[in-house]
Motif scaffolding. Sequence first.
Motif, PDB file in Angstrom:
ATOM      1  N   HIS A  41       0.920  -1.112   0.151  1.00 54.94           N
ATOM      2  CA  HIS A  41      -0.235  -0.167   0.216  1.00 54.94           C
ATOM      3  C   HIS A  41       0.853   1.097  -0.200  1.00 54.94           C
ATOM      4  O   HIS A  41       2.061   1.251   0.570  1.00 54.94           O
ATOM      5  CB  HIS A  41      -0.861   0.140   1.253  1.00 54.94           C
ATOM      6  N   PRO A  42       0.249   2.442  -0.567  1.00 57.24           N
ATOM      7  CA  PRO A  42       1.057   3.664  -0.433  1.00 57.24           C
ATOM      8  C   PRO A  42       0.974   4.082   1.209  1.00 57.24           C
ATOM      9  O   PRO A  42       0.065   3.819   1.781  1.00 57.24           O
ATOM     10  CB  PRO A  42       0.212   4.838  -1.147  1.00 57.24           C
ATOM     11  N   VAL A  43       2.040   4.674   1.673  1.00 57.95           N
ATOM     12  CA  VAL A  43       2.290   5.069   2.951  1.00 57.95           C
ATOM     13  C   VAL A  43       2.584   6.300   3.076  1.00 57.95           C
ATOM     14  O   VAL A  43       3.168   6.887   2.115  1.00 57.95           O
ATOM     15  CB  VAL A  43       2.943   4.120   4.009  1.00 57.95           C
ATOM     16  N   SER A  44       2.255   7.049   4.203  1.00 56.20           N
ATOM     17  CA  SER A  44       2.852   8.542   4.205  1.00 56.20           C
ATOM     18  C   SER A  44       3.229   8.823   5.765  1.00 56.20           C
ATOM     19  O   SER A  44       2.634   7.944   6.474  1.00 56.20           O
ATOM     20  CB  SER A  44       1.970   9.654   3.734  1.00 56.20           C
ATOM     21  N   ALA A  45       3.664  10.015   6.214  1.00 56.15           N
ATOM     22  CA  ALA A  45       3.538  10.281   7.335  1.00 56.15           C
ATOM     23  C   ALA A  45       4.321   9.185   8.231  1.00 56.15           C
ATOM     24  O   ALA A  45       3.905   8.887   9.470  1.00 56.15           O
ATOM     25  CB  ALA A  45       2.341  10.774   8.107  1.00 56.15           C
ATOM     26  N   ILE A  46       5.528   8.584   7.860  1.00 51.26           N
ATOM     27  CA  ILE A  46       6.241   7.585   8.817  1.00 51.26           C
ATOM     28  C   ILE A  46       6.835   8.419  10.008  1.00 51.26           C
ATOM     29  O   ILE A  46       7.911   9.034   9.746  1.00 51.26           O
ATOM     30  CB  ILE A  46       7.029   6.795   7.899  1.00 51.26           C
ATOM     31  N   GLY A  47       6.259   8.285  11.132  1.00 49.06           N
ATOM     32  CA  GLY A  47       6.701   8.652  11.981  1.00 49.06           C
ATOM     33  C   GLY A  47       7.775   7.683  13.117  1.00 49.06           C
ATOM     34  O   GLY A  47       8.002   6.710  12.747  1.00 49.06           O
ATOM     35  N   THR A  48       8.105   8.019  14.306  1.00 52.31           N
ATOM     36  CA  THR A  48       8.816   7.375  14.881  1.00 52.31           C
ATOM     37  C   THR A  48       8.470   5.943  15.422  1.00 52.31           C
ATOM     38  O   THR A  48       8.874   4.764  15.399  1.00 52.31           O
ATOM     39  CB  THR A  48       9.407   8.075  16.398  1.00 52.31           C
ATOM     40  N   ASN A  49       6.894   6.231  15.850  1.00 53.03           N
ATOM     41  CA  ASN A  49       6.092   4.968  16.223  1.00 53.03           C
ATOM     42  C   ASN A  49       5.015   4.786  15.424  1.00 53.03           C
ATOM     43  O   ASN A  49       4.122   3.885  15.687  1.00 53.03           O
ATOM     44  CB  ASN A  49       5.980   5.025  17.643  1.00 53.03           C
ATOM     45  N   THR A  50       4.730   5.621  14.628  1.00 51.98           N
ATOM     46  CA  THR A  50       3.337   5.426  13.592  1.00 51.98           C
ATOM     47  C   THR A  50       3.564   5.672  12.028  1.00 51.98           C
ATOM     48  O   THR A  50       4.594   6.275  12.027  1.00 51.98           O
ATOM     49  CB  THR A  50       2.225   6.635  14.158  1.00 51.98           C
ATOM     50  N   VAL A  51       2.339   5.259  11.444  1.00 46.46           N
ATOM     51  CA  VAL A  51       2.308   5.381  10.003  1.00 46.46           C
ATOM     52  C   VAL A  51       0.868   5.451   9.580  1.00 46.46           C
ATOM     53  O   VAL A  51       0.014   5.136  10.124  1.00 46.46           O
ATOM     54  CB  VAL A  51       2.977   4.058   9.339  1.00 46.46           C
ATOM     55  N   THR A  52       0.682   6.285   8.651  1.00 50.58           N
ATOM     56  CA  THR A  52      -0.579   6.623   7.718  1.00 50.58           C
ATOM     57  C   THR A  52      -0.628   5.827   6.647  1.00 50.58           C
ATOM     58  O   THR A  52       0.354   5.947   5.742  1.00 50.58           O
ATOM     59  CB  THR A  52      -0.735   8.050   7.524  1.00 50.58           C
ATOM     60  N   VAL A  53      -1.386   5.116   6.435  1.00 51.44           N
ATOM     61  CA  VAL A  53      -1.767   4.178   5.420  1.00 51.44           C
ATOM     62  C   VAL A  53      -2.618   4.857   4.396  1.00 51.44           C
ATOM     63  O   VAL A  53      -3.739   5.249   4.744  1.00 51.44           O
ATOM     64  CB  VAL A  53      -2.345   2.632   5.738  1.00 51.44           C
ATOM     65  N   ASN A  54      -2.605   5.148   3.049  1.00 56.40           N
ATOM     66  CA  ASN A  54      -3.212   5.700   2.187  1.00 56.40           C
ATOM     67  C   ASN A  54      -3.907   4.563   1.295  1.00 56.40           C
ATOM     68  O   ASN A  54      -3.334   3.815   0.704  1.00 56.40           O
ATOM     69  CB  ASN A  54      -2.518   6.801   1.104  1.00 56.40           C
ATOM     70  N   LEU A  55      -5.412   4.895   1.059  1.00 59.83           N
ATOM     71  CA  LEU A  55      -6.084   3.904   0.049  1.00 59.83           C
ATOM     72  C   LEU A  55      -6.674   4.754  -1.022  1.00 59.83           C
ATOM     73  O   LEU A  55      -7.562   5.388  -0.833  1.00 59.83           O
ATOM     74  CB  LEU A  55      -7.110   3.200   0.832  1.00 59.83           C
ATOM     75  N   ALA A  56      -5.925   4.728  -2.163  1.00 58.88           N
ATOM     76  CA  ALA A  56      -6.373   5.376  -3.556  1.00 58.88           C
ATOM     77  C   ALA A  56      -7.221   4.590  -4.151  1.00 58.88           C
ATOM     78  O   ALA A  56      -7.306   3.360  -4.326  1.00 58.88           O
ATOM     79  CB  ALA A  56      -5.001   5.688  -3.998  1.00 58.88           C
ATOM     80  N   PRO A  57      -8.543   5.328  -4.638  1.00 54.94           N
ATOM     81  CA  PRO A  57      -9.431   4.500  -5.302  1.00 54.94           C
ATOM     82  C   PRO A  57      -8.852   4.104  -6.461  1.00 54.94           C
ATOM     83  O   PRO A  57      -7.863   4.669  -7.187  1.00 54.94           O
ATOM     84  CB  PRO A  57     -10.697   5.652  -5.669  1.00 54.94           C
ATOM     85  N   SER A  58      -9.270   2.841  -7.058  1.00 58.07           N
ATOM     86  CA  SER A  58      -8.747   2.401  -8.193  1.00 58.07           C
ATOM     87  C   SER A  58      -9.776   2.065  -9.437  1.00 58.07           C
ATOM     88  O   SER A  58     -10.893   1.558  -8.676  1.00 58.07           O
ATOM     89  CB  SER A  58      -7.990   0.912  -7.991  1.00 58.07           C
ATOM     90  N   SER A  59      -9.758   2.226 -10.400  1.00 60.60           N
ATOM     91  CA  SER A  59     -10.575   2.027 -11.367  1.00 60.60           C
ATOM     92  C   SER A  59     -10.217   0.766 -12.273  1.00 60.60           C
ATOM     93  O   SER A  59      -9.097   0.767 -12.693  1.00 60.60           O
ATOM     94  CB  SER A  59     -10.797   3.438 -12.253  1.00 60.60           C
ATOM     95  N   ASN A  60     -11.314   0.030 -12.857  1.00 63.93           N
ATOM     96  CA  ASN A  60     -11.098  -0.799 -13.871  1.00 63.93           C
ATOM     97  C   ASN A  60     -10.211  -2.043 -13.290  1.00 63.93           C
ATOM     98  O   ASN A  60      -9.152  -1.974 -13.956  1.00 63.93           O
ATOM     99  CB  ASN A  60     -11.008  -0.514 -15.162  1.00 63.93           C
ATOM    100  N   LEU A  61     -10.259  -2.421 -11.924  1.00 60.07           N
ATOM    101  CA  LEU A  61      -9.557  -3.363 -11.577  1.00 60.07           C
ATOM    102  C   LEU A  61      -9.395  -4.544 -12.256  1.00 60.07           C
ATOM    103  O   LEU A  61      -8.470  -5.369 -12.237  1.00 60.07           O
ATOM    104  CB  LEU A  61      -9.753  -3.743  -9.935  1.00 60.07           C
TER     105      LEU A  61
END
Length: 204
Positions: free
Chosen positions: A17-37
């Motif tokens: 998965h795409p991730v962002s805001a990787i901190g010392t102890n935490t992470v944010t996971v990004n769920l981008a919409p996908s079309s025509n899977l």
Amino acid sequence: NAEIIKAGRTYADCLTHPVSAIGTNTVTVNLAPSSNLALNKTSSQSSTYTGYPASYCNDGNTSNFCSTNLEVGWWKVDLGLSYTINQIVLWNRLDCCADRVDNFKLQVSVTGAFAGEQVDVYTAVNQQAGRPSTYNITPIAGRYVRLLMTVSDYLNFAEMEVNGVSSLDGIVAGDDVLLMNVQGDTTNNGNAGNYEILTVQSIS
């Protein structure tokens, strides 16, 4: 992107998965919409009428079509990964015989076995598919989508599109996860290998 495993699971359950805001102890996971899977993914059908393979129904071309023989047939696609599916778009044939696709079920499965574990997300009774027909469904996690006829006929249609977002397979904010192979991250918060044990701060 990073590989994510929920604490207590094996590498077989790893999700990318795409991730962002990787901190010392935490992470944010990004769920981008996908079309025509379903586009150009592996597809199959219960039988093949000569010259009309299953792949014609997820090749991005709404002018050709796939076809089974005369039977209570099915067509299915393997999305390759588990997604949270929220919409299925069906394109009927352009030239003729559109009334052949009017009694069917749309089903979603995690395993692809379709042996009782699948979920019927839409049922059509004497309801002809259009060009297109869009079926907005209650979001459901799955890897396989199947169109199953409920009467005997030639199953032929032009295209199926599947829309949704990447599935986190039960991971929620607050869960501890193992984050591996983080693209562009060389610090790893002091870990010797390319991995980090973090808590999911948020999912967006």
